[in-house]
Design a protein around this motif. Structure first.
Motif, PDB file in Angstrom:
ATOM      1  N   ALA A   1       0.729  -1.337   0.012  1.00 47.50           N
ATOM      2  CA  ALA A   1       0.153   0.027  -0.026  1.00 47.50           C
ATOM      3  C   ALA A   1       0.907   1.441  -0.164  1.00 47.50           C
ATOM      4  O   ALA A   1       1.872   1.327   0.697  1.00 47.50           O
ATOM      5  CB  ALA A   1      -1.017  -0.131   1.330  1.00 47.50           C
ATOM      6  N   PRO A   2       0.496   2.323  -0.756  1.00 50.34           N
ATOM      7  CA  PRO A   2       1.267   3.650  -0.840  1.00 50.34           C
ATOM      8  C   PRO A   2       1.101   4.455   0.414  1.00 50.34           C
ATOM      9  O   PRO A   2       0.203   4.081   1.322  1.00 50.34           O
ATOM     10  CB  PRO A   2       0.549   4.420  -1.929  1.00 50.34           C
ATOM     11  N   SER A   3       2.277   5.092   1.007  1.00 53.73           N
ATOM     12  CA  SER A   3       2.074   5.871   2.183  1.00 53.73           C
ATOM     13  C   SER A   3       1.333   7.038   1.926  1.00 53.73           C
ATOM     14  O   SER A   3       0.959   7.364   0.623  1.00 53.73           O
ATOM     15  CB  SER A   3       3.591   6.406   2.513  1.00 53.73           C
ATOM     16  N   ALA A   4       0.785   7.579   2.904  1.00 56.40           N
ATOM     17  CA  ALA A   4      -0.042   8.866   2.901  1.00 56.40           C
ATOM     18  C   ALA A   4       0.762  10.029   2.137  1.00 56.40           C
ATOM     19  O   ALA A   4       1.814  10.385   2.345  1.00 56.40           O
ATOM     20  CB  ALA A   4      -0.406   9.366   4.331  1.00 56.40           C
ATOM     21  N   GLY A   5       0.150  10.558   1.015  1.00 58.88           N
ATOM     22  CA  GLY A   5       0.819  11.615   0.509  1.00 58.88           C
ATOM     23  C   GLY A   5       1.506  11.159  -0.786  1.00 58.88           C
ATOM     24  O   GLY A   5       2.258  12.102  -1.271  1.00 58.88           O
ATOM     25  N   ALA A   6       1.667   9.897  -0.708  1.00 57.54           N
ATOM     26  CA  ALA A   6       2.579   9.301  -2.127  1.00 57.54           C
ATOM     27  C   ALA A   6       2.041   9.820  -3.332  1.00 57.54           C
ATOM     28  O   ALA A   6       0.878   9.958  -3.398  1.00 57.54           O
ATOM     29  CB  ALA A   6       2.716   7.899  -1.823  1.00 57.54           C
ATOM     30  N   ASN A   7       3.067  10.124  -4.278  1.00 59.89           N
ATOM     31  CA  ASN A   7       2.610  10.445  -5.589  1.00 59.89           C
ATOM     32  C   ASN A   7       2.013   9.229  -6.405  1.00 59.89           C
ATOM     33  O   ASN A   7       3.085   8.758  -7.240  1.00 59.89           O
ATOM     34  CB  ASN A   7       3.766  11.148  -6.285  1.00 59.89           C
ATOM     35  N   VAL A   8       0.915   8.765  -6.392  1.00 60.36           N
ATOM     36  CA  VAL A   8       0.316   7.926  -7.239  1.00 60.36           C
ATOM     37  C   VAL A   8      -0.619   8.159  -8.300  1.00 60.36           C
ATOM     38  O   VAL A   8      -1.428   9.191  -7.770  1.00 60.36           O
ATOM     39  CB  VAL A   8      -0.217   6.652  -6.197  1.00 60.36           C
ATOM     40  N   ILE A   9      -1.028   7.342  -9.147  1.00 64.13           N
ATOM     41  CA  ILE A   9      -2.036   7.681 -10.288  1.00 64.13           C
ATOM     42  C   ILE A   9      -3.382   7.734  -9.312  1.00 64.13           C
ATOM     43  O   ILE A   9      -3.873   7.100  -8.353  1.00 64.13           O
ATOM     44  CB  ILE A   9      -2.007   6.439 -11.398  1.00 64.13           C
ATOM     45  N   GLN A  10      -4.149   8.754  -9.775  1.00 62.11           N
ATOM     46  CA  GLN A  10      -5.306   9.054  -9.043  1.00 62.11           C
ATOM     47  C   GLN A  10      -6.653   8.490  -9.559  1.00 62.11           C
ATOM     48  O   GLN A  10      -7.461   9.071 -10.284  1.00 62.11           O
ATOM     49  CB  GLN A  10      -5.819  10.561  -8.633  1.00 62.11           C
ATOM     50  N   GLN A  11      -6.543   6.907  -9.724  1.00 58.58           N
ATOM     51  CA  GLN A  11      -7.630   6.321 -10.353  1.00 58.58           C
ATOM     52  C   GLN A  11      -7.825   5.137  -9.658  1.00 58.58           C
ATOM     53  O   GLN A  11      -6.916   4.412  -9.049  1.00 58.58           O
ATOM     54  CB  GLN A  11      -7.665   6.124 -11.910  1.00 58.58           C
ATOM     55  N   ARG A  12      -8.957   4.432  -9.737  1.00 59.42           N
ATOM     56  CA  ARG A  12      -9.147   3.134  -8.983  1.00 59.42           C
ATOM     57  C   ARG A  12      -8.509   1.873  -9.673  1.00 59.42           C
ATOM     58  O   ARG A  12      -8.439   1.826 -10.995  1.00 59.42           O
ATOM     59  CB  ARG A  12     -10.672   2.705  -8.558  1.00 59.42           C
ATOM     60  N   THR A  13      -7.900   0.943  -8.703  1.00 60.02           N
ATOM     61  CA  THR A  13      -7.162  -0.005  -9.267  1.00 60.02           C
ATOM     62  C   THR A  13      -7.700  -1.345  -8.595  1.00 60.02           C
ATOM     63  O   THR A  13      -8.509  -1.131  -7.398  1.00 60.02           O
ATOM     64  CB  THR A  13      -5.872  -0.070  -9.089  1.00 60.02           C
ATOM     65  N   SER A  14      -7.567  -2.456  -9.118  1.00 54.86           N
ATOM     66  CA  SER A  14      -7.997  -3.600  -8.356  1.00 54.86           C
ATOM     67  C   SER A  14      -6.811  -4.775  -8.626  1.00 54.86           C
ATOM     68  O   SER A  14      -6.723  -5.788  -9.362  1.00 54.86           O
ATOM     69  CB  SER A  14      -9.248  -4.235  -9.073  1.00 54.86           C
ATOM     70  N   PRO A  15      -5.765  -4.593  -7.776  1.00 52.21           N
ATOM     71  CA  PRO A  15      -4.672  -5.495  -7.788  1.00 52.21           C
ATOM     72  C   PRO A  15      -4.819  -6.900  -7.331  1.00 52.21           C
ATOM     73  O   PRO A  15      -5.935  -7.333  -6.769  1.00 52.21           O
ATOM     74  CB  PRO A  15      -3.701  -4.800  -6.539  1.00 52.21           C
ATOM     75  N   TYR A  16      -4.114  -7.676  -8.110  1.00 47.18           N
ATOM     76  CA  TYR A  16      -4.336  -9.182  -8.086  1.00 47.18           C
ATOM     77  C   TYR A  16      -3.028  -9.819  -8.501  1.00 47.18           C
ATOM     78  O   TYR A  16      -2.078  -9.203  -8.868  1.00 47.18           O
ATOM     79  CB  TYR A  16      -5.157  -9.740  -8.938  1.00 47.18           C
ATOM     80  N   THR A  17      -2.811 -11.130  -7.907  1.00 42.97           N
ATOM     81  CA  THR A  17      -1.593 -11.938  -8.518  1.00 42.97           C
ATOM     82  C   THR A  17      -2.126 -13.453  -8.667  1.00 42.97           C
ATOM     83  O   THR A  17      -3.116 -14.015  -7.918  1.00 42.97           O
ATOM     84  CB  THR A  17      -0.489 -11.971  -7.254  1.00 42.97           C
ATOM     85  N   ILE A  18      -1.610 -13.991  -9.362  1.00 40.98           N
ATOM     86  CA  ILE A  18      -1.582 -15.253  -9.841  1.00 40.98           C
ATOM     87  C   ILE A  18      -0.299 -16.391  -9.694  1.00 40.98           C
ATOM     88  O   ILE A  18       0.656 -15.931 -10.224  1.00 40.98           O
ATOM     89  CB  ILE A  18      -2.281 -15.451 -11.363  1.00 40.98           C
ATOM     90  N   ILE A  19      -0.463 -17.358  -8.953  1.00 36.84           N
ATOM     91  CA  ILE A  19       0.817 -18.319  -8.864  1.00 36.84           C
ATOM     92  C   ILE A  19       0.371 -19.800  -9.378  1.00 36.84           C
ATOM     93  O   ILE A  19      -0.860 -19.985  -9.242  1.00 36.84           O
ATOM     94  CB  ILE A  19       1.385 -18.537  -7.373  1.00 36.84           C
ATOM     95  N   ARG A  20       1.507 -20.485  -9.553  1.00 33.30           N
ATOM     96  CA  ARG A  20       1.025 -21.728  -9.992  1.00 33.30           C
ATOM     97  C   ARG A  20       1.701 -22.526  -8.792  1.00 33.30           C
ATOM     98  O   ARG A  20       2.603 -22.223  -8.166  1.00 33.30           O
ATOM     99  CB  ARG A  20       2.017 -22.155 -11.145  1.00 33.30           C
ATOM    100  N   VAL A  21       0.782 -23.611  -8.318  1.00 36.47           N
ATOM    101  CA  VAL A  21       1.102 -24.329  -7.151  1.00 36.47           C
ATOM    102  C   VAL A  21       1.146 -25.774  -7.634  1.00 36.47           C
ATOM    103  O   VAL A  21       0.155 -26.279  -8.325  1.00 36.47           O
ATOM    104  CB  VAL A  21       0.189 -24.105  -5.967  1.00 36.47           C
ATOM    105  N   GLN A  22       2.143 -26.468  -6.914  1.00 37.35           N
ATOM    106  CA  GLN A  22       2.075 -28.103  -7.222  1.00 37.35           C
ATOM    107  C   GLN A  22       0.928 -28.744  -6.677  1.00 37.35           C
ATOM    108  O   GLN A  22       0.718 -28.346  -5.293  1.00 37.35           O
ATOM    109  CB  GLN A  22       3.336 -28.539  -6.429  1.00 37.35           C
ATOM    110  N   ARG A  23       0.349 -29.299  -7.164  1.00 33.75           N
ATOM    111  CA  ARG A  23      -1.004 -30.109  -6.811  1.00 33.75           C
ATOM    112  C   ARG A  23      -0.673 -30.872  -5.455  1.00 33.75           C
ATOM    113  O   ARG A  23       0.249 -31.539  -5.608  1.00 33.75           O
ATOM    114  CB  ARG A  23      -1.850 -30.871  -7.729  1.00 33.75           C
TER     115      ARG A  23
END
Length: 201
Positions: free
Chosen positions: A125-147
């Motif tokens: 998460a960005p710190s308060a006052g960080a210079n970040v893009i001012q639009q909504r985002t929906s972060p995610y990650t995908i990993i492969r896992v050995q069954r």
């Protein structure tokens, strides 16, 4: 969209930092759970926080359309990203966020008992006052896992970070930025994660 987070001063705000690195094992019982990163992004059509384990190409096809906002009736083939005979996909969505600067990654997977395995993941998460893009985002990650046998569980923590605009971080010499934990009274304590045992490689 794939992302690589570099040039950051990280402050662990929840829990104790246990950065073992991507794909390493932590506190394992036999057999270890093997995994690898696949995709990280911040622009999914899924806006709610959710965790998913997929075990077939058909399930992946349906979920891929949901992630990309494609109607299920439309023909759109998802990429073949794993061997479904031996692997599953684990997907973590952090939910809709008000700005850019957020990210998700898996820290480590451990097996506390023969009947369960735990995916430990981190929300950046960005710190308060960080210079970040001012639009909504929906972060995610995908990993492969050995069954593997056992029931999967998910455990999260949050790290707040700041971009560093001066000095030599991120330049050709490859000097990494320092990482800190929050200590007593809010003091910043340099954190040096232990190196994984050779037996885990």
């Amino acid at each position: 969209m794939k992302h690589l987070f570099t040039g950051l001063v990280a402050i662990a705000s929840v829990g104790t930092a246990t950065a073992q690195g991507f794909g390493q094992y932590h506190q394992q019982l036999d057999p270890p759970v093997r995994w690898s990163n696949l995709i990280q992004g911040d622009n999914s059509a899924i806006h709610r926080a959710e965790t998913v384990v997929l075990s077939s190409q058909n399930d992946w096809e349906i979920y891929w359309k949901r992630m990309n906002g494609i109607p299920l009736a439309n023909y759109y083939q998802a990429p073949k990203v794993c061997d479904w005979m031996f692997e599953d996909l684990v997907i973590i969505h952090a939910g809709l966020r008000p700005t850019g600067g957020f990210g998700v990654f898996v820290d480590f997977i451990n097996r506390p008992s023969p009947h369960q395995w735990v995916v430990n993941w981190v929300l950046l998460a960005p710190s308060a006052g960080a210079n970040v893009i001012q639009q909504r985002t929906s972060p995610y990650t995908i990993i492969r896992v050995q069954r593997t046998v056992g029931v999967p569980y998910f455990q999260s923590r949050t790290i707040v970070y700041q971009s560093y605009s001066g000095g030599h971080w991120g330049c050709n010499n490859g000097t990494p930025p320092p990482v800190y934990m929050v200590g007593k009274g809010g003091a910043l304590i340099p954190y040096n994660p232990p190196k994984p045992d050779k037996k885990d490689k």
